[in-house]
Motif scaffolding. Structure first.
Motif, PDB file in Angstrom:
ATOM      1  N   PHE A  72      15.529   9.888  31.924  1.00  0.00           N
ATOM      2  CA  PHE A  72      14.620  10.122  33.054  1.00  0.00           C
ATOM      3  C   PHE A  72      13.577   9.011  33.081  1.00  0.00           C
ATOM      4  CE2 PHE A  72      10.703  12.239  34.672  1.00  0.00           C
ATOM      5  CZ  PHE A  72      11.163  12.653  35.910  1.00  0.00           C
ATOM      6  N   ILE A  73      13.403   8.404  34.216  1.00  0.00           N
ATOM      7  CA  ILE A  73      12.349   7.413  34.440  1.00  0.00           C
ATOM      8  C   ILE A  73      11.560   7.853  35.667  1.00  0.00           C
ATOM      9  CG2 ILE A  73      11.813   5.023  35.063  1.00  0.00           C
ATOM     10  CD1 ILE A  73      14.426   4.183  33.717  1.00  0.00           C
ATOM     11  N   GLN A  74      10.266   7.898  35.546  1.00  0.00           N
ATOM     12  CA  GLN A  74       9.426   8.279  36.678  1.00  0.00           C
ATOM     13  C   GLN A  74       8.170   7.424  36.667  1.00  0.00           C
ATOM     14  OE1 GLN A  74       7.143  12.089  36.772  1.00  0.00           O
ATOM     15  NE2 GLN A  74       8.466  12.619  38.495  1.00  0.00           N
ATOM     16  N   GLY A  75       7.680   7.095  37.837  1.00  0.00           N
ATOM     17  CA  GLY A  75       6.465   6.305  37.852  1.00  0.00           C
ATOM     18  C   GLY A  75       5.877   6.073  39.217  1.00  0.00           C
ATOM     19  N   CYS A  76       4.659   5.593  39.199  1.00  0.00           N
ATOM     20  CA  CYS A  76       3.977   5.109  40.397  1.00  0.00           C
ATOM     21  C   CYS A  76       3.845   3.605  40.225  1.00  0.00           C
ATOM     22  CB  CYS A  76       2.607   5.762  40.547  1.00  0.00           C
ATOM     23  SG  CYS A  76       2.674   7.532  40.903  1.00  0.00           S
ATOM     24  N   PHE A  77       4.512   2.860  41.085  1.00  0.00           N
ATOM     25  CA  PHE A  77       4.624   1.415  40.910  1.00  0.00           C
ATOM     26  C   PHE A  77       4.006   0.603  42.053  1.00  0.00           C
ATOM     27  CE2 PHE A  77       8.734   2.928  38.830  1.00  0.00           C
ATOM     28  CZ  PHE A  77       8.135   3.048  37.585  1.00  0.00           C
TER      29      PHE A  77
ATOM     30  N   SER B 223      16.185  10.367  24.101  1.00  0.00           N
ATOM     31  CA  SER B 223      16.406  11.210  22.918  1.00  0.00           C
ATOM     32  C   SER B 223      15.222  11.127  21.961  1.00  0.00           C
ATOM     33  CB  SER B 223      17.689  10.787  22.197  1.00  0.00           C
ATOM     34  OG  SER B 223      18.814  11.011  23.020  1.00  0.00           O
ATOM     35  N   THR B 224      14.693   9.934  21.784  1.00  0.00           N
ATOM     36  CA  THR B 224      13.568   9.738  20.868  1.00  0.00           C
ATOM     37  C   THR B 224      12.243  10.185  21.474  1.00  0.00           C
ATOM     38  OG1 THR B 224      14.745   7.834  19.961  1.00  0.00           O
ATOM     39  CG2 THR B 224      12.430   8.041  19.385  1.00  0.00           C
ATOM     40  N   TYR B 225      12.154  10.098  22.797  1.00  0.00           N
ATOM     41  CA  TYR B 225      10.942  10.491  23.514  1.00  0.00           C
ATOM     42  C   TYR B 225      11.289  11.680  24.422  1.00  0.00           C
ATOM     43  CZ  TYR B 225       9.290   5.929  21.939  1.00  0.00           C
ATOM     44  OH  TYR B 225       8.924   4.856  21.161  1.00  0.00           O
ATOM     45  N   PRO B 226      11.248  12.919  23.892  1.00  0.00           N
ATOM     46  CA  PRO B 226      11.657  14.089  24.674  1.00  0.00           C
ATOM     47  C   PRO B 226      10.675  14.416  25.794  1.00  0.00           C
ATOM     48  CG  PRO B 226      10.739  14.766  22.570  1.00  0.00           C
ATOM     49  CD  PRO B 226      10.835  13.269  22.533  1.00  0.00           C
ATOM     50  N   GLU B 227      11.073  15.367  26.625  1.00  0.00           N
ATOM     51  CA  GLU B 227      10.298  15.705  27.816  1.00  0.00           C
ATOM     52  C   GLU B 227       8.878  16.157  27.484  1.00  0.00           C
ATOM     53  OE1 GLU B 227      10.840  18.413  31.869  1.00  0.00           O
ATOM     54  OE2 GLU B 227      12.477  18.211  30.428  1.00  0.00           O
ATOM     55  N   ASN B 228       8.706  16.831  26.341  1.00  0.00           N
ATOM     56  CA  ASN B 228       7.367  17.301  25.979  1.00  0.00           C
ATOM     57  C   ASN B 228       6.516  16.228  25.311  1.00  0.00           C
ATOM     58  OD1 ASN B 228       8.696  17.155  23.561  1.00  0.00           O
ATOM     59  ND2 ASN B 228       8.119  19.198  22.850  1.00  0.00           N
ATOM     60  N   SER B 229       7.131  15.082  25.045  1.00  0.00           N
ATOM     61  CA  SER B 229       6.397  13.967  24.442  1.00  0.00           C
ATOM     62  C   SER B 229       6.984  12.638  24.908  1.00  0.00           C
ATOM     63  CB  SER B 229       6.449  14.068  22.914  1.00  0.00           C
ATOM     64  OG  SER B 229       5.669  13.047  22.327  1.00  0.00           O
ATOM     65  N   PRO B 230       6.928  12.372  26.221  1.00  0.00           N
ATOM     66  CA  PRO B 230       7.564  11.163  26.754  1.00  0.00           C
ATOM     67  C   PRO B 230       6.781   9.896  26.415  1.00  0.00           C
ATOM     68  CG  PRO B 230       6.321  12.248  28.477  1.00  0.00           C
ATOM     69  CD  PRO B 230       6.237  13.146  27.267  1.00  0.00           C
TER      70      PRO B 230
END
Length: 371
Positions: free
Chosen positions: A176-181, A331-338
């Motif tokens: 998942f990638i999300q952002g304001c660019f 996998s290393t940066y899960p949803e609760n700790s992105p």
């Protein structure tokens, strides 16, 4: 070892800021740098100056301020490449073309010619050659880190590109990638959140230089879509503009072929609509941000760019002004700790400095500044 530079788009805002920084920050001083910078070429859209022995500070300033008497005309980018090849531009030292233009097709071909046919390198703040070309071209241009730097194509050079590139190499592909660019659209959304009128914000942002001369070039969302392509490709996915659902910041009908004055007058109709939409979101503890998003669905990336409701206290909802943000889940940066990085999304000084940082990573035997 000297790093020779040929700057394309040198008379533009970013280009001229870069030239000044190089001299004012002592990049050219061999007494404090084991790998000093030497500007050997500068080009605008029609004129250039090329001096293999190096362009002095005064000569460079004369060029970017369009008062130089030593410029020559050129017809195409290939001509500039021939001039460099014929003028001993590569003398055993590094030679890097710096692209701070917004040119698409001719520049994409130029980038490929440099990578395929010469020993030279490229650093680019221009996202078009890597976003609007096919995925194979993107891979060919970017696969050698010591020859092609493009961190400044997204978030003015913050760690978005570098982080996603590293994730790919350590086999932790983003889910998942999300952002304001867009600093421009971020500013507009932040001001709308305060209850201000959209038509007034647009005029103010344009007068402050936050938008393109025609704000529709920001409001159509295509610049954000190109940045999302760059990031998604960097993460290892074969995508293009056709794969993205792009919903402009304002309705499609406002992008018809009419004068800028008529457009700015017509958007007053949107004032009440935005006021209502932001007020309703506020009641739910939400706000609106212009969000670019990549989500993996059945191993296939789904890409979307649109004005979305987000929790007001979330990473994107809490953004203010022109700040940009990238949020990545793996996998290393899960949803609760992105993983996240927040930085100014624009700014001439910031962009110019990050171009200079990208140039550092192209130096094969780089030594740290000694003074």
């Amino acid at each position: 070892m000297i790093q020779n530079l040929f700057i394309l788009g040198a008379t533009g805002k970013v280009g001229s800021t870069l030239v000044r920084q190089i001299f004012e920050k002592d990049d050219t001083d061999s007494n404090i740098h084991a790998n000093p910078t030497r500007i050997i070429g500068l080009a605008s859209s029609q004129e250039y100056v090329f001096m293999p022995e190096g362009i002095s500070r005064q000569q460079a300033y004369d060029f970017i301020e369009r008062r130089s008497g030593i410029t020559q005309k050129y017809e195409n980018l290939n001509q500039l490449l021939k001039i460099v090849n014929n003028g001993s531009g590569y003398d055993g030292n590094i030679l890097v073309f710096v692209d701070v233009t917004a040119v698409n097709k001719p520049m994409a071909k130029f980038h490929l010619d440099v990578i395929r046919k010469t020993p030279y390198s490229i650093v680019t703040a221009n996202k078009n050659p890597i976003a609007l070309s096919d995925y194979g071209t993107f891979i060919e241009l970017t696969k050698k880190l010591d020859r092609y730097g493009y961190r400044c194509s997204v978030m003015a050079g913050a760690e978005a590109v570098a982080f996603l590139r590293d994730l790919k190499d350590v086999n932790d592909q983003p889910k998942f990638i999300q952002g304001c660019f867009s600093g421009t659209l971020g500013y507009i959304a932040s001001e709308l959140e305060k209850g201000r009128k959209f038509s007034e914000i647009i005029l103010e942002a344009r007068n402050k230089g936050y938008t393109e001369p025609d704000p529709r070039d920001d409001l159509n969302g295509l610049d954000v879509a190109r940045k999302l392509i760059v990031l998604t490709r960097t993460a290892g996915f074969s995508v293009g503009l056709k794969d993205i659902r792009v919903v402009p910041f304002i309705p499609e009908g406002y992008f018809k072929d009419e004068s800028l004055e008529k457009f700015l007058a017509s958007v007053k109709i949107l004032d009440s609509q935005f006021e209502k939409r932001f007020a309703e979101a506020k009641k739910r503890g939400m706000t609106l941000r212009y969000v670019a998003q990549m989500n993996i669905v059945h191993d296939i990336p789904s890409l979307d760019v649109s004005l979305k409701e987000v929790p007001k206290e979330s990473q994107l909802g809490s953004l203010k002004g022109t700040l940009n943000k990238l949020v990545v889940v793996s996998s290393t940066y899960p949803e609760n700790s992105p993983y996240s990085v927040e930085a100014p999304g624009a700014g001439l000084e910031i962009t110019a400095q990050n171009i200079r940082r990208d140039l550092l990573y192209l130096i094969k035997e780089r030594e740290i500044r000694t003074k």
